[in-house]
Design an enzyme around this catalytic site. Structure first.
Site, PDB file in Angstrom:
ATOM      1  N   ARG A  72     -20.063 -22.961   8.086  1.00 48.21           N
ATOM      2  CA  ARG A  72     -19.632 -24.290   8.498  1.00 48.21           C
ATOM      3  C   ARG A  72     -18.137 -24.364   8.288  1.00 48.21           C
ATOM      4  O   ARG A  72     -17.606 -23.749   7.371  1.00 48.21           O
ATOM      5  CB  ARG A  72     -20.318 -25.352   7.655  1.00 48.21           C
ATOM      6  CG  ARG A  72     -21.704 -25.609   8.139  1.00 48.21           C
ATOM      7  CD  ARG A  72     -22.334 -26.730   7.360  1.00 48.21           C
ATOM      8  NE  ARG A  72     -23.603 -27.062   7.989  1.00 48.21           N
ATOM      9  CZ  ARG A  72     -24.464 -27.929   7.485  1.00 48.21           C
ATOM     10  NH1 ARG A  72     -24.189 -28.553   6.355  1.00 48.21           N
ATOM     11  NH2 ARG A  72     -25.577 -28.183   8.108  1.00 48.21           N
TER      12      ARG A  72
ATOM     13  N   ASP B 112     -17.846  -9.446  19.736  1.00 45.99           N
ATOM     14  CA  ASP B 112     -18.533 -10.718  19.962  1.00 45.99           C
ATOM     15  C   ASP B 112     -17.606 -11.691  20.690  1.00 45.99           C
ATOM     16  O   ASP B 112     -17.546 -12.875  20.343  1.00 45.99           O
ATOM     17  CB  ASP B 112     -19.017 -11.297  18.622  1.00 45.99           C
ATOM     18  CG  ASP B 112     -20.135 -12.314  18.814  1.00 45.99           C
ATOM     19  OD1 ASP B 112     -20.748 -12.335  19.904  1.00 45.99           O
ATOM     20  OD2 ASP B 112     -20.375 -13.104  17.880  1.00 45.99           O
TER      21      ASP B 112
ATOM     22  N   GLU C 129     -30.238  57.466  40.587  1.00 49.50           N
ATOM     23  CA  GLU C 129     -29.685  57.383  39.230  1.00 49.50           C
ATOM     24  C   GLU C 129     -29.857  55.977  38.673  1.00 49.50           C
ATOM     25  O   GLU C 129     -30.035  55.030  39.433  1.00 49.50           O
ATOM     26  CB  GLU C 129     -28.171  57.691  39.276  1.00 49.50           C
ATOM     27  CG  GLU C 129     -27.863  59.116  39.677  1.00 49.50           C
ATOM     28  CD  GLU C 129     -26.399  59.274  40.096  1.00 49.50           C
ATOM     29  OE1 GLU C 129     -25.606  58.348  39.866  1.00 49.50           O
ATOM     30  OE2 GLU C 129     -26.091  60.319  40.682  1.00 49.50           O
TER      31      GLU C 129
END
Ligand code: ADP
Length: 697
Positions: free
Chosen positions: A92, A201, A541
């Protein structure tokens, strides 16, 4: 701009005092949550589950936060608490005033919500990262301290809400405003990335307005610091609408700086359209849409084509295809109307920018870039003297005394602008093409994984093979350098010689070994025990080749008539393969034994990749049979390249000439540079294997 190393917050910096004031429970829905579900900080939610079960509503951790006392004393300073500012999932925020009357925001985190060591470390990391950020467009960190109930993070006050609040009030914003906001956001993100910080974010609700309506990015709760630019992060985190696809799909490959660029694209879209591009009711559907790049521009909104190009490029699913932050600022979209500042009225009603002209807009754009650290003169990166001079000139121009209307250059300037825009569009297109190519090549490189090869148990043999790879790789690099210098005169071009190539092959390594026919018609079998029998086509060979730890490969010559008894079985297998290949396979090339093919050649190593089979021959020729049936051989130390088409047509060219032409004569449809890139990658991979201790595939 300072670029001090990140400092670790000393836990003692968080001091203690007692406070038991209880917050009246105030439950507010997080602002961004109105737009989408937040899955931030999963561990916090985890902690929350350990709390007594909430009654009806699922309470957020921030609800555990106690209102701070009206007077907070800390380290000899007094702060007075002011009104409540807002609430996130975790904290808050209150206004707080110091002795001198200066106002800050106090982000308050309830100690009860910091239960696990992991959560505590995350909070410390947020503080540590935020504390070391100093940029005009990042919320300034001021201090942090604690009492018995809360941890306080003192921040620069942003009294005018967030971009989310603005968008909710206005529904959509105008393009000039969004140009201004994007410039400030990109400035801050560029600064973070230059300090090796990924925010992870970025969203409208985490970008705030300061008292002058400049944007400030906040909330470093999910930010990560990279130890170096190549490091990748693996934690799946972010906010659903803003999460980049590679975070969702790349749980093993990880993500990096580009996730922030993606979120910037989501924000530009959201501000112009009114809602994020991948919005859906259910989080899973949002994720599916993000992974599929499933979004559209609504027909009823008039988004400019230049804005769409920018958004489309940023929202590229492949992170490497996204423009860099500098490239974003070069997009033509930014050349449109650009306000000098954001006015307070903007928060309630759409501004009118009709008064702006192009010259003013350009000056405003430059000024905004400079303030946000995006011009060479203002950024912390090394200054380029030429650009500095150019900048100085541009600043001169914006300080002209005569108004535009009186300047004889008025119309010329406008014309100039149009010409510049065209040139800029072309540059943007070229940059996009280069990015797409880079991204494709990175994918090719990542996907170049060998599926099978013949294990070589001799260190010396491996070293011989590695040095052949180096030699050929260097030869190609040399040809690339020669091409950059304009090519070679005819007299210095390498002499054209068709190499001996593998014309047929059968992988029967689950039983006997790997069998092949060469363009000389000799037939070889590379047995699973590492030995080879090479049966010559033009004589009765054969060679028996094995390797030892002193000399690498050792070859013994035999006549078929006096073959040692112990090799009889080997020769039977060779005969078997010889018949099989004759009956079942067609020869891939028209090449035959040439006069200059004096020595007999055998296959030292084959490696099967998803994209091609790579052959390493004993005369230093490398052959790549691509899955699309185009084949290449690189011989003479990388100086010659042979192309063999799916219909057996074979021709050899000097590498430098092919590079100069940029394409194969008569086959312009084949992406030559992609093929060369892939072959170089194969050589690079093999050049690194020099010990039997290393896994070979
Ligand atoms: P969380 O980490 O819990 O998401 P945030 O950093 O997003 O917390 O802050 C929660 C809320 O507090 C924000 O949505 C905003 O309303 C308010 N806030 C955060 N920082 C500031 C600031 N510097 N100035 C003013 N208000 C702020």
């Amino acid at each position: 701009m300072s670029a001090a190393p990140l400092q670790i917050v000393n836990e003692r910096q968080l001091n203690t005092r007692t406070n038991n004031v209880y917050t009246p429970t105030k439950y507010t829905v997080g602002k961004e949550n109105l737009q989408h579900t937040s899955n931030k900080r999963p561990d916090h939610h985890h902690d929350q589950h350990k709390q007594p079960a909430p009654k009806k509503k699922k309470e957020k951790l921030s609800a555990l936060c106690k209102t701070p006392p009206s007077l907070i004393k800390t380290r000899g300073r007094d702060y007075r608490r002011g009104h409540f500012l807002g609430e996130g999932g975790f904290a808050r925020c209150f206004q707080i005033k110091d002795d001198s009357g200066k106002i800050f925001a106090a982000k308050t985190v309830a100690k009860i919500s910091i239960k696990s060591e992991k959560t505590r470390k995350k909070l410390l990391s947020e503080i540590q990262i935020h504390k070391s950020m100093r940029h005009f467009n990042i919320v300034q960190f001021v201090d942090c301290f604690e009492d018995d109930t809360n941890v306080y993070i003192l921040l620069e006050i942003c009294p005018n809400g967030s971009l989310m609040d603005l968008l909710k009030a206005r529904r959509v914003l105008t393009e000039p405003e969004v140009r201004f906001f994007t410039t400030q956001i990109i400035g801050a993100v560029k600064y973070m990335h230059s300090r090796r910080v990924i925010h992870r974010d970025l969203k409208l609700g985490n970008i705030f307005f300061d008292s002058n309506y400049n944007l400030k990015i906040g909330d470093f709760g999910l930010a990560a610091v990279l130890a170096n630019d190549r490091e990748r992060k693996f934690t799946v985190c972010g906010t659903p609408n803003y999460i980049a696809p590679e975070v969702l799909t790349g749980k093993h490959t990880g993500h990096s700086y580009e996730v922030d660029i993606w979120s910037c694209g989501v924000m530009i879209y959201a501000l112009l359209v009114g809602k994020p591009p991948f919005q859906a009711k259910e989080v899973n559907i949002i994720y599916e849409r993000i992974k599929a790049g499933d979004y559209a521009f609504p027909k009823d909104k008039s988004i400019s084509p230049d804005a769409m190009v920018l958004i489309e490029d940023i929202l590229s699913i492949d992170p490497l295809e996204r423009p860099s932050l500098d490239e974003i600022m070069d997009y033509v979209w930014f050349r449109g109307l650009f306000p000098p500042r954001i006015d307070p009225q903007t928060l309630s009603s759409g501004p009118n920018y009709d008064y702006l002209d192009m010259a003013q807009s350009q000056a405003n754009f430059k000024a905004c870039m400079t303030r946000s650290g995006l011009t060479s003169a203002s950024s912390s990166s090394t200054k380029d003297p030429i650009k500095l001079v150019k900048n100085d000139l541009e600043q001169e121009r914006s300080r002209t005394i005569l108004p535009q209307s009186l300047s004889p250059g008025g119309t010329k300037n406008k014309y100039q602008e149009v010409v510049d825009l065209d040139a800029q569009k072309k540059l943007n297109d070229l940059a996009r093409e280069a990015r797409i190519r880079r991204a494709q090549q990175a994918t090719l490189k990542r996907d170049l994984v060998a599926t099978s090869t013949n294990a070589i148990k001799s260190e010396i043999s491996l070293r011989i093979l590695a040095s052949e790879c180096h030699l050929t790789l260097n030869g190609i690099l040399e040809a690339e350098a020669q091409k950059r210098m304009g090519g070679l005169p005819k007299s210095r071009l390498p002499k054209l010689k068709n190499p001996i190539v593998v014309t047929k092959w059968v992988d029967y390594s689950n039983k006997h070994g790997f069998s092949y026919q060469l363009s000389t018609d000799d037939i070889g079998v590379l047995f699973n025990n590492g030995t080879t029998v090479l049966r010559l086509a033009d004589a009765e060979e054969f060679w028996y080749i094995s390797y030892d730890d002193r000399e690498g490969w050792v070859a013994s010559h035999y006549n078929l008539t006096d073959k040692p008894q112990e090799l009889a079985r080997h020769l039977e297998v060779v005969d078997f393969f010889s018949k099989y290949m004759k009956a079942n396979l067609s020869r891939i090339s028209t090449f035959v034994r040439e006069e200059y093919h004096k020595d007999d050649v055998f296959l030292r190593r084959y490696t099967r990749y998803k994209q091609y089979v790579m052959f390493e021959l004993s005369d230093g020729t490398f052959q790549f049979n691509f899955k699309d049936h185009h084949k290449f051989a690189i011989s003479e130390g990388g100086s010659l390249i042979t192309y063999i088409s799916p219909d057996r047509e074979s021709s050899t060219y000097p590498t430098v000439e092919l590079l100069k032409a940029g394409e194969l004569p008569e086959h312009p449809d084949i992406d030559l540079s992609d093929k060369i890139f892939m072959m170089k990658e194969g050589l690079k991979q093999k050049a690194a294997i020099v010990s039997t201790a290393q896994p070979q595939i």
